[in-house]
Design a protein around this motif. Structure first.
Motif, PDB file in Angstrom:
ATOM      1  N   ILE A 163      14.387  34.397   1.535  1.00  0.00           N
ATOM      2  CA  ILE A 163      15.466  33.414   1.519  1.00  0.00           C
ATOM      3  C   ILE A 163      16.512  33.892   0.515  1.00  0.00           C
ATOM      4  O   ILE A 163      16.172  34.514  -0.500  1.00  0.00           O
ATOM      5  CB  ILE A 163      14.925  32.017   1.141  1.00  0.00           C
ATOM      6  CG1 ILE A 163      16.005  30.953   1.268  1.00  0.00           C
ATOM      7  CG2 ILE A 163      14.287  32.022  -0.240  1.00  0.00           C
ATOM      8  CD1 ILE A 163      15.475  29.535   1.163  1.00  0.00           C
ATOM      9  N   SER A 164      17.779  33.619   0.807  1.00  0.00           N
ATOM     10  CA  SER A 164      18.820  34.007  -0.149  1.00  0.00           C
ATOM     11  C   SER A 164      20.013  33.075  -0.013  1.00  0.00           C
ATOM     12  O   SER A 164      20.162  32.353   0.975  1.00  0.00           O
ATOM     13  CB  SER A 164      19.257  35.460   0.065  1.00  0.00           C
ATOM     14  OG  SER A 164      19.925  35.614   1.279  1.00  0.00           O
ATOM     15  N   GLN A 165      20.843  33.112  -1.047  1.00  0.00           N
ATOM     16  CA  GLN A 165      22.084  32.360  -1.028  1.00  0.00           C
ATOM     17  C   GLN A 165      23.056  32.993  -2.002  1.00  0.00           C
ATOM     18  O   GLN A 165      22.653  33.477  -3.068  1.00  0.00           O
ATOM     19  CB  GLN A 165      21.875  30.894  -1.403  1.00  0.00           C
ATOM     20  CG  GLN A 165      23.137  30.083  -1.176  1.00  0.00           C
ATOM     21  CD  GLN A 165      22.951  28.595  -1.334  1.00  0.00           C
ATOM     22  OE1 GLN A 165      23.662  27.992  -2.106  1.00  0.00           O
ATOM     23  NE2 GLN A 165      22.013  28.004  -0.614  1.00  0.00           N
ATOM     24  N   ASN A 166      24.313  33.002  -1.620  1.00  0.00           N
ATOM     25  CA  ASN A 166      25.372  33.408  -2.540  1.00  0.00           C
ATOM     26  C   ASN A 166      25.791  32.170  -3.318  1.00  0.00           C
ATOM     27  O   ASN A 166      25.873  31.078  -2.757  1.00  0.00           O
ATOM     28  CB  ASN A 166      26.560  33.995  -1.788  1.00  0.00           C
ATOM     29  CG  ASN A 166      26.226  35.321  -1.152  1.00  0.00           C
ATOM     30  OD1 ASN A 166      25.436  36.092  -1.689  1.00  0.00           O
ATOM     31  ND2 ASN A 166      26.809  35.585  -0.008  1.00  0.00           N
ATOM     32  N   PHE A 167      26.023  32.340  -4.619  1.00  0.00           N
ATOM     33  CA  PHE A 167      26.499  31.237  -5.441  1.00  0.00           C
ATOM     34  C   PHE A 167      27.897  30.833  -4.999  1.00  0.00           C
ATOM     35  O   PHE A 167      28.601  31.613  -4.360  1.00  0.00           O
ATOM     36  CB  PHE A 167      26.523  31.623  -6.920  1.00  0.00           C
ATOM     37  CG  PHE A 167      25.165  31.795  -7.540  1.00  0.00           C
ATOM     38  CD1 PHE A 167      24.043  31.148  -7.049  1.00  0.00           C
ATOM     39  CD2 PHE A 167      25.008  32.596  -8.655  1.00  0.00           C
ATOM     40  CE1 PHE A 167      22.802  31.291  -7.635  1.00  0.00           C
ATOM     41  CE2 PHE A 167      23.773  32.746  -9.261  1.00  0.00           C
ATOM     42  CZ  PHE A 167      22.668  32.095  -8.753  1.00  0.00           C
ATOM     43  N   ILE A 168      28.316  29.632  -5.384  1.00  0.00           N
ATOM     44  CA  ILE A 168      29.650  29.170  -5.010  1.00  0.00           C
ATOM     45  C   ILE A 168      30.737  29.933  -5.759  1.00  0.00           C
ATOM     46  O   ILE A 168      31.892  29.926  -5.361  1.00  0.00           O
ATOM     47  CB  ILE A 168      29.806  27.648  -5.235  1.00  0.00           C
ATOM     48  CG1 ILE A 168      29.569  27.279  -6.694  1.00  0.00           C
ATOM     49  CG2 ILE A 168      28.894  26.873  -4.310  1.00  0.00           C
ATOM     50  CD1 ILE A 168      29.937  25.858  -7.049  1.00  0.00           C
ATOM     51  N   THR A 169      30.365  30.618  -6.842  1.00  0.00           N
ATOM     52  CA  THR A 169      31.287  31.466  -7.586  1.00  0.00           C
ATOM     53  C   THR A 169      30.475  32.540  -8.297  1.00  0.00           C
ATOM     54  O   THR A 169      29.291  32.346  -8.570  1.00  0.00           O
ATOM     55  CB  THR A 169      32.105  30.643  -8.610  1.00  0.00           C
ATOM     56  OG1 THR A 169      33.092  31.482  -9.211  1.00  0.00           O
ATOM     57  CG2 THR A 169      31.223  30.067  -9.698  1.00  0.00           C
ATOM     58  N   ASN A 170      31.097  33.685  -8.577  1.00  0.00           N
ATOM     59  CA  ASN A 170      30.423  34.703  -9.384  1.00  0.00           C
ATOM     60  C   ASN A 170      30.354  34.218 -10.819  1.00  0.00           C
ATOM     61  O   ASN A 170      31.234  33.494 -11.285  1.00  0.00           O
ATOM     62  CB  ASN A 170      31.179  36.027  -9.308  1.00  0.00           C
ATOM     63  CG  ASN A 170      31.158  36.619  -7.917  1.00  0.00           C
ATOM     64  OD1 ASN A 170      30.332  36.265  -7.090  1.00  0.00           O
ATOM     65  ND2 ASN A 170      32.077  37.527  -7.649  1.00  0.00           N
ATOM     66  N   ILE A 171      29.305  34.637 -11.537  1.00  0.00           N
ATOM     67  CA  ILE A 171      29.088  34.111 -12.883  1.00  0.00           C
ATOM     68  C   ILE A 171      28.446  35.168 -13.771  1.00  0.00           C
ATOM     69  O   ILE A 171      27.680  36.006 -13.306  1.00  0.00           O
ATOM     70  CB  ILE A 171      28.206  32.840 -12.816  1.00  0.00           C
ATOM     71  CG1 ILE A 171      28.085  32.185 -14.171  1.00  0.00           C
ATOM     72  CG2 ILE A 171      26.856  33.144 -12.208  1.00  0.00           C
ATOM     73  CD1 ILE A 171      27.459  30.821 -14.132  1.00  0.00           C
ATOM     74  N   ASN A 172      28.781  35.124 -15.062  1.00  0.00           N
ATOM     75  CA  ASN A 172      28.106  35.959 -16.051  1.00  0.00           C
ATOM     76  C   ASN A 172      26.760  35.330 -16.380  1.00  0.00           C
ATOM     77  O   ASN A 172      26.632  34.103 -16.408  1.00  0.00           O
ATOM     78  CB  ASN A 172      28.946  36.080 -17.331  1.00  0.00           C
ATOM     79  CG  ASN A 172      30.246  36.796 -17.086  1.00  0.00           C
ATOM     80  OD1 ASN A 172      30.289  37.807 -16.380  1.00  0.00           O
ATOM     81  ND2 ASN A 172      31.326  36.271 -17.643  1.00  0.00           N
ATOM     82  N   LYS A 173      25.765  36.153 -16.663  1.00  0.00           N
ATOM     83  CA  LYS A 173      24.430  35.606 -16.942  1.00  0.00           C
ATOM     84  C   LYS A 173      24.428  34.699 -18.172  1.00  0.00           C
ATOM     85  O   LYS A 173      23.638  33.764 -18.238  1.00  0.00           O
ATOM     86  CB  LYS A 173      23.400  36.721 -17.080  1.00  0.00           C
ATOM     87  CG  LYS A 173      23.539  37.590 -18.295  1.00  0.00           C
ATOM     88  CD  LYS A 173      22.452  38.640 -18.319  1.00  0.00           C
ATOM     89  CE  LYS A 173      22.548  39.501 -19.559  1.00  0.00           C
ATOM     90  NZ  LYS A 173      21.488  40.511 -19.589  1.00  0.00           N
ATOM     91  N   THR A 174      25.338  34.927 -19.108  1.00  0.00           N
ATOM     92  CA  THR A 174      25.383  34.094 -20.312  1.00  0.00           C
ATOM     93  C   THR A 174      25.911  32.682 -20.026  1.00  0.00           C
ATOM     94  O   THR A 174      25.757  31.783 -20.842  1.00  0.00           O
ATOM     95  CB  THR A 174      26.268  34.750 -21.395  1.00  0.00           C
ATOM     96  OG1 THR A 174      27.550  35.033 -20.827  1.00  0.00           O
ATOM     97  CG2 THR A 174      25.623  36.037 -21.899  1.00  0.00           C
ATOM     98  N   ASP A 175      26.536  32.485 -18.853  1.00  0.00           N
ATOM     99  CA  ASP A 175      27.067  31.166 -18.499  1.00  0.00           C
ATOM    100  C   ASP A 175      26.083  30.312 -17.704  1.00  0.00           C
ATOM    101  O   ASP A 175      26.363  29.155 -17.414  1.00  0.00           O
ATOM    102  CB  ASP A 175      28.363  31.311 -17.692  1.00  0.00           C
ATOM    103  CG  ASP A 175      29.479  31.909 -18.522  1.00  0.00           C
ATOM    104  OD1 ASP A 175      29.504  31.668 -19.741  1.00  0.00           O
ATOM    105  OD2 ASP A 175      30.323  32.622 -17.950  1.00  0.00           O
TER     106      ASP A 175
END
Length: 161
Positions: free
Chosen positions: A75-87
């Motif tokens: 299973i997979s999904q793209n996030f609604i926006t790209n994000i830095n791991k620290t966020d």
């Protein structure tokens, strides 16, 4: 309801990030509470008969969860926006697996990056016959990458798959 196959998995996902002072969900339809699979990419492996079903059978929370009636399943999904791991504020999910065979379920989780590459962050056997939460945030924060995360994929498979 009768389940005749040997291995099954139920899933619920959660991920959020900080947007100013507000936590915003990164996953669409995270608990499958729309009653369908909208927003998700599910494997369609013709060599592995079985299916994904959104069901009200044994949900972890809410009214629904996703049911996979045979392993391996992806299973997979793209996030609604790209994000830095620290966020990232939260990246966790729940599994409930059962098997009538001696096969041990393995959970494999990968983060997807904006450049199209992936990195494995978790690959371990998981408990069976009860809901188990998997907190991926420490694995992501301790991983050695600085790329923006664009999504994730998860797989459940048995030791003999």
């Amino acid at each position: 309801m009768v389940f005749s196959l040997l291995q099954r998995t139920l899933l619920v996902f959660f991920a959020s990030h900080s947007l100013g002072y507000t936590a915003v969900s990164l996953i669409s339809n995270s608990g499958f509470e729309t009653g369908d699979k909208n927003g998700w990419t599910l494997d369609l492996d013709s060599s592995n008969p079985g299916k994904w079903v959104v069901t009200t059978f044994l949900p972890q929370a809410g009214a629904y969860c996703l049911f996979a009636d045979n392993w391996p399943k992806y299973i997979s999904q793209n996030f609604i926006t790209n994000i830095n791991k620290t966020d990232l504020l939260n990246f966790s999910f729940w599994t409930l697996t059962s098997s009538t065979t001696a096969d041990t379920p393995i959970l494999d989780v990968r983060v997807k990056f904006a450049d199209g590459t992936t990195q494995n962050i978790f690959n371990q056997s998981i408990a069976t016959n009860s809901w188990q939460q998997h907190d991926m945030l420490p694995y992501i924060q301790n991983a050695s990458f600085s790329k923006q995360i664009s999504g994730f994929s998860a797989a459940v498979y048995g030791t003999t798959n």
